[in-house]
Design an enzyme around this catalytic site. Sequence first.
Site, PDB file in Angstrom:
ATOM      1  CE1 TYR A   1      28.818  68.762  55.546  1.00 29.57           C
ATOM      2  CE2 TYR A   1      30.005  67.352  54.002  1.00 29.57           C
ATOM      3  CZ  TYR A   1      29.517  67.595  55.268  1.00 29.57           C
ATOM      4  OH  TYR A   1      29.730  66.679  56.269  1.00 29.57           O
TER       5      TYR A   1
ATOM      6  CB  SER B   1      33.774  60.604  60.100  1.00 33.04           C
ATOM      7  OG  SER B   1      32.610  61.137  60.673  1.00 33.04           O
TER       8      SER B   1
ATOM      9  CE1 TYR C   1      31.667  65.035  66.014  1.00 32.03           C
ATOM     10  CE2 TYR C   1      30.851  63.693  64.221  1.00 32.03           C
ATOM     11  CZ  TYR C   1      31.508  64.817  64.670  1.00 32.03           C
ATOM     12  OH  TYR C   1      32.004  65.723  63.767  1.00 32.03           O
TER      13      TYR C   1
ATOM     14  CB  THR D   1      35.056  64.740  67.574  1.00 29.21           C
ATOM     15  OG1 THR D   1      35.958  64.112  66.663  1.00 29.21           O
ATOM     16  CG2 THR D   1      34.892  66.206  67.187  1.00 29.21           C
TER      17      THR D   1
ATOM     18  NE  ARG E   1      29.903  73.170  60.179  1.00 23.45           N
ATOM     19  CZ  ARG E   1      29.979  71.844  60.251  1.00 23.45           C
ATOM     20  NH1 ARG E   1      29.605  71.097  59.235  1.00 23.45           N
ATOM     21  NH2 ARG E   1      30.439  71.258  61.335  1.00 23.45           N
TER      22      ARG E   1
ATOM     23  CE  LYS F   1      39.268  66.232  64.144  1.00 22.06           C
ATOM     24  NZ  LYS F   1      37.914  66.772  64.031  1.00 22.06           N
TER      25      LYS F   1
ATOM     26  CG  HIS G   1      34.848  70.257  63.742  1.00 18.25           C
ATOM     27  ND1 HIS G   1      34.486  69.308  64.658  1.00 18.25           N
ATOM     28  CD2 HIS G   1      34.329  69.842  62.563  1.00 18.25           C
ATOM     29  CE1 HIS G   1      33.776  68.368  64.051  1.00 18.25           C
ATOM     30  NE2 HIS G   1      33.678  68.660  62.779  1.00 18.25           N
TER      31      HIS G   1
ATOM     32  N   GLY H   1      42.054  67.796  56.535  1.00 18.59           N
ATOM     33  CA  GLY H   1      40.711  67.398  56.127  1.00 18.59           C
ATOM     34  C   GLY H   1      40.425  67.875  54.715  1.00 18.59           C
ATOM     35  NE  ARG H   2      37.156  73.609  55.039  1.00 19.78           N
ATOM     36  CZ  ARG H   2      37.307  73.858  56.344  1.00 19.78           C
ATOM     37  NH1 ARG H   2      38.474  73.647  56.922  1.00 19.78           N
ATOM     38  NH2 ARG H   2      36.295  74.322  57.049  1.00 19.78           N
TER      39      ARG H   2
HETATM   40  C1  LIG Z   1      33.582  68.103  55.033  1.00 23.03           C
HETATM   41  C2  LIG Z   1      34.123  67.911  56.413  1.00 23.03           C
HETATM   42  C3  LIG Z   1      33.532  66.987  57.254  1.00 23.03           C
HETATM   43  C4  LIG Z   1      34.031  66.795  58.551  1.00 23.03           C
HETATM   44  N1  LIG Z   1      33.477  65.827  59.335  1.00 23.03           N
HETATM   45  C5  LIG Z   1      34.016  65.578  60.551  1.00 23.03           C
HETATM   46  C6  LIG Z   1      33.534  64.496  61.343  1.00 23.03           C
HETATM   47  O1  LIG Z   1      32.618  63.778  60.954  1.00 23.03           O
HETATM   48  N2  LIG Z   1      34.128  64.307  62.557  1.00 23.03           N
HETATM   49  C7  LIG Z   1      35.150  65.074  63.014  1.00 23.03           C
HETATM   50  O2  LIG Z   1      35.648  64.853  64.115  1.00 23.03           O
HETATM   51  N3  LIG Z   1      35.624  66.086  62.286  1.00 23.03           N
HETATM   52  C8  LIG Z   1      35.099  66.345  61.054  1.00 23.03           C
HETATM   53  N4  LIG Z   1      35.613  67.356  60.302  1.00 23.03           N
HETATM   54  C9  LIG Z   1      36.755  68.149  60.797  1.00 23.03           C
HETATM   55  C10 LIG Z   1      38.072  67.501  60.407  1.00 23.03           C
HETATM   56  O3  LIG Z   1      38.277  66.298  61.068  1.00 23.03           O
HETATM   57  C11 LIG Z   1      39.247  68.433  60.728  1.00 23.03           C
HETATM   58  O4  LIG Z   1      39.213  68.804  62.075  1.00 23.03           O
HETATM   59  C12 LIG Z   1      39.259  69.679  59.845  1.00 23.03           C
HETATM   60  O5  LIG Z   1      38.838  69.350  58.550  1.00 23.03           O
HETATM   61  C13 LIG Z   1      40.632  70.295  59.810  1.00 23.03           C
HETATM   62  O6  LIG Z   1      40.653  71.454  59.040  1.00 23.03           O
HETATM   63  P1  LIG Z   1      41.055  71.466  57.475  1.00 23.03           P
HETATM   64  O7  LIG Z   1      39.853  70.909  56.743  1.00 23.03           O
HETATM   65  O8  LIG Z   1      41.242  72.899  57.174  1.00 23.03           O
HETATM   66  O9  LIG Z   1      42.254  70.600  57.285  1.00 23.03           O
HETATM   67  C14 LIG Z   1      35.121  67.566  59.013  1.00 23.03           C
HETATM   68  C15 LIG Z   1      35.706  68.501  58.154  1.00 23.03           C
HETATM   69  C16 LIG Z   1      35.229  68.672  56.876  1.00 23.03           C
HETATM   70  C17 LIG Z   1      35.910  69.671  55.973  1.00 23.03           C
END
Ligand SMILES: Cc1cc2nc3c(=O)[nH]c(=O)nc-3n(C[C@H](O)[C@H](O)[C@H](O)COP(=O)(O)O)c2cc1C
Length: 404
Positions: free
Chosen positions: A54, A136, A160, A186, A195, A276, A300, A354-355
Amino acid sequence: MVERRAPRWSELRELVRTRPRTGDATDRRLARAVTVGDLREIARRRAPRAVFDYTDGAAGREIGIRRSREAFERVEFRPSVLRDVSVVDPSTTVLGRPSALPLAFAPTGFTRLMHTEGEVAVARVAERVGVPHALSTMGTTSVEALAAAVPGARRWFQLYLWRDREASADLVARAAAAGFEALVLTVDTPVAGPRLRDVRNGFTIPPTLTLRTVANAARHPHWWVDLLTTEPLEFASLRSWGGTAAELADRVFEPAATLADVRELRERWSGSLVVKGVQTADDARAVVDAGADAVVVSNHGGRQLDRAPTPLEELPAVVAAVGDRAEVYLDGGILDGADVVAAVALGARACLVGRAYLYGLMAGGERGVQRVADILAAEIARTLQLLGVPRVADLTPDRVRLRG
Ligand SMILES: Cc1cc2nc3c(=O)[nH]c(=O)nc-3n(C[C@H](O)[C@H](O)[C@H](O)COP(=O)(O)O)c2cc1C
């Protein structure tokens, strides 16, 4: 011919260095990780498969996230030598306030799934390091709980737009009352991205026990013990949920959102407004016209539209379009401090990750997130030194060439 002699044990003893054992098993595990990639491997071993997937996964054939990473691999740095880089200053300002690094922790949904310490751990590290943290809408900690746990952090709230406009307005009001500095709207999520790893894993929120998950759980007992012995894992801001992540998102997200919503939000929210998920210069112009103080060039992390524009490639056009009126941030695929330096050189004020921090969280909770921050900070500083640029503020586009 080399003349040989019998080894002398006294000499060998001199060569053997035993490192003092410090800390517990988690400390030792984290200390062995030299890069974010190393932490990803630890995370892969420690988290149940569906949880790792995930986090690590993306949409469709995952071409978008691969391209984002490849773009960073195509970066060629152009250093200047014989500059005094004995002292480097990696700090900058973000939304008019100091940030110790050109970095912020991106909003991620369901963060306590990765580790029970969840958003509080991430925000604590953000506070300690001196960078912003975005909570988030799909978070597992409420705006009030986060504000109480980490009052000194720079707290942003990611929104959101929901079908239920009232619930979404209520959340904005709560974020304002809890002292959140910025709203991050976002806009790349009219519906859930496909996914496929989650579909194949039968991943549901909250996690459900099928025969397969039980079999996999046996290999990750600590994760399940954490899940079952701490606060129940649930969304802090959603009234009801259940089902797969995509079903939930499709029930909540508002596919009819338009620029009028950005204008309306601008009127209602007195703090900074960040939009975003902007992926073209035209859209960047439109949202800044509608009142955004900053935009995040983001797809994202490749989790929505697969094969969307690659943020690093799109960045210069967005900066040219709105850079004089708004701050421009970038995210997607950043695993290394040098990636951050490259994006800043090409015009980003800061990068979101993020990751990267989620791998740290899965690898060792708050200490794992701290390890990620330390690694990124060290990589940013060293890259600046090797580039011959002592201050982030002095990074210019001529420092980077994208090969190919
Ligand atoms: C597990 C996970 C959950 C995410 N949940 C959200 C979220 O709830 N809202 C949002 O705007 N972006 C979400 N994102 C996107 C991140 O904010 C971000 O744009 C993205 O992780 C950037 O890429 P990177 O993971 O390679 O750094 C999520 C990303 C991941 C990996």
